[in-house]
Write a protein that holds these residues in place. Structure first.
Motif, short mmCIF file in Angstrom:
data_model
loop_
_atom_site.label_atom_id
_atom_site.label_comp_id
_atom_site.label_asym_id
_atom_site.label_seq_id
_atom_site.Cartn_x
_atom_site.Cartn_y
_atom_site.Cartn_z
N SER A 55 -0.10 4.05 1.64
CA SER A 55 -0.35 4.76 2.89
C SER A 55 -0.76 3.68 3.90
O SER A 55 -1.63 2.86 3.58
N ARG B 227 -4.32 2.01 4.76
CA ARG B 227 -4.99 1.26 3.69
C ARG B 227 -4.75 -0.25 3.80
O ARG B 227 -5.45 -1.03 3.15
N PRO C 275 -6.75 -5.59 2.49
CA PRO C 275 -7.55 -4.50 1.94
C PRO C 275 -8.35 -4.91 0.71
O PRO C 275 -7.97 -5.85 -0.01
N SER D 213 -12.68 8.97 0.47
CA SER D 213 -11.26 9.32 0.24
C SER D 213 -10.69 10.08 1.43
O SER D 213 -9.90 10.99 1.28
N TRP D 214 -11.18 9.72 2.64
CA TRP D 214 -10.75 10.33 3.90
C TRP D 214 -11.18 11.79 4.01
O TRP D 214 -10.47 12.61 4.57
N VAL E 85 0.84 -1.20 0.00
CA VAL E 85 0.00 0.00 0.00
C VAL E 85 0.87 1.25 0.00
O VAL E 85 2.02 1.22 0.42
#
Length: 427
Positions: free
Chosen positions: A23, A26, A35, A60-61, A21
């Protein structure tokens, strides 16, 4: 649900990407599964590589406040891309978006665009140090401001001690200039400031802490910080990367009527594209190069695609009734989830500010990171997996906020409440 394609994609990713990932959150490590890989999104829904549909509360946060792929934002990006994705030179769009930001935040007299929230916070801190001529900074335990060296720090052993690194690769010499206080504890901050008299350049905080769930400021906390910073010549940096344009058009500072000297923004002002910004008082911002001596630069800063997406987004957010819609949807979901949780024997605590929320698996209330750590993360992980199996995408961590969008329909909200009822029953 079948996640065969996601499993295969994750296996391939781990060969070429650290941990598979780009980040860490994730990776889904804190919820005990691998994930899901997303293929597309539209409105309130996301779709994974196996074709599974989820009602999305991650957004998307945070930036997808209008839902995914809003037609006007897509059109703005496509139109701009046709004339060039990046020039490394000024464009009129940068000025237009800067003016819109200043309109929403009266305390932002000048703004510098960057490409990420981390860039915004690290640059704001450097600017505060350069402006004040002081080296130390004060942050709060549980508030996340990106991965800059001086911010990956936890509290030392006492009020007057310096921080210690929380990540390998951060020199202790960097961390020693960072003081860490307890969020919502104004008395502790005052003691730290007194113990480091005339040495602290800035205090940086999330006005609503969204990286330990959703923790609002207790009455008097923000006001007390504002007064203290004014008295002591300390720059107050309000990190609204997450809360900016989300909890109100003018962010948390409008909602709580407390203004920072510098403000960090991101997420929503790029309409989902990589972007960040920091701005504030003219006298402080004019210390930035090329006007002043504090250096900050970025080849892709003010990227045309991100500026166009941001302009299209803020124009929609300005429309009458937008935030009322968000509040009504969020309140409806809150009422339903509270009722479901109340019928369960599992201890929970729901906290919400506008279209930003979190369910903690403990009695609560949660006012600090130490409080948040009392949560039952194992039960949260089970709940998360149950919700995912029922088609609901939540943040894969007990310590992250959830986000509402105006694209969520009544049917979406009812399905979410129904899924929660099933998920609680399965705990």
């Amino acid at each position: 649900m079948n996640h065969q394609q996601s499993e295969a994609l994750f296996s391939a990713a781990k060969n070429v990407i650290p941990g598979g990932v780009n980040s860490p959150v994730r990776a889904f490590k804190s919820v005990g599964i691998n994930p899901i890989f997303i293929e597309k999104a539209a409105g309130s829904k996301i779709y994974d590589a196996d074709g599974n549909e989820y009602i999305d509360y991650v957004g998307s946060w945070g930036p997808m406040i209008m839902g995914h792929c809003h037609p006007k934002v897509v059109e703005a990006i496509q139109k701009t891309a046709a004339s060039g994705a990046s020039f490394g030179a000024p464009t009129a769009r940068e000025t237009q978006l800067a003016e819109m930001v200043s309109e929403a935040y009266p305390n932002i007299e000048k703004v510098r665009m960057v490409s990420s929230g981390t860039e915004a916070t690290m640059s704001a801190i450097r600017l505060a140090r350069g402006y004040t001529g002081r080296d130390k900074i004060l942050k709060f335990d549980g508030c996340y401001h990106g991965h800059a060296d001086s911010l990956l720090v936890k509290a030392g052993s006492g009020l007057a001690t310096f921080g210690v690194p929380t990540s390998p690769g951060v020199p202790a010499d960097f961390a020693k200039y960072t003081l860490t206080a307890t969020y919502n504890d104004l008395d502790e901050v005052k003691q730290m400031v007194a113990a480091n008299d005339k040495e602290i350049a800035c205090i940086i905080l999330e006005p609503i802490a969204g990286n330990m769930g959703c923790v609002p400021p207790v009455p008097g906390f923000l006001e007390g910080l504002r007064e203290l910073c004014t008295q002591e010549g300390i720059v107050l940096i309000v990190d609204e990367v997450m809360t900016g344009f989300r909890v109100a058009f003018g962010g948390a500072q409008e909602r709580f009527n407390v203004r920072g000297d510098l403000v960090c923004l991101g997420k929503i002002i790029g309409g989902g594209l990589p972007v960040g910004a920091f701005g504030g008082k003219k006298e402080i911002m004019d210390s930035l190069s090329p006007e002043g001596g504090v250096y900050q630069a970025g080849t892709l800063s003010g990227n045309p695609l991100a500026m166009s997406a941001g302009i299209a987004t803020l124009n929609i957010l300005k429309e009458e009734g937008f935030y009322q819609q968000l509040e009504e949807k969020s309140a409806y979901l809150e009422k339903g989830l509270l009722q479901v949780a109340g019928n369960s024997s599992v201890a929970t605590c729901w906290q919400r500010v506008g279209a930003m929320f979190c369910t903690y698996f403990q009695q609560g209330p949660v006012n600090s990171f130490a409080d948040a750590l009392n949560s039952d993360t194992e039960t949260f992980s089970k709940f998360f997996r149950n919700m995912l199996d029922n088609g609901i995408n939540l943040a894969p961590s007990q310590f992250e906020a959830g986000f509402m969008s105006v694209a969520h329909s009544q049917e979406d909200l009812d399905k979410t409440i129904e899924a929660a009822e099933k998920s609680f029953a399965a705990l």
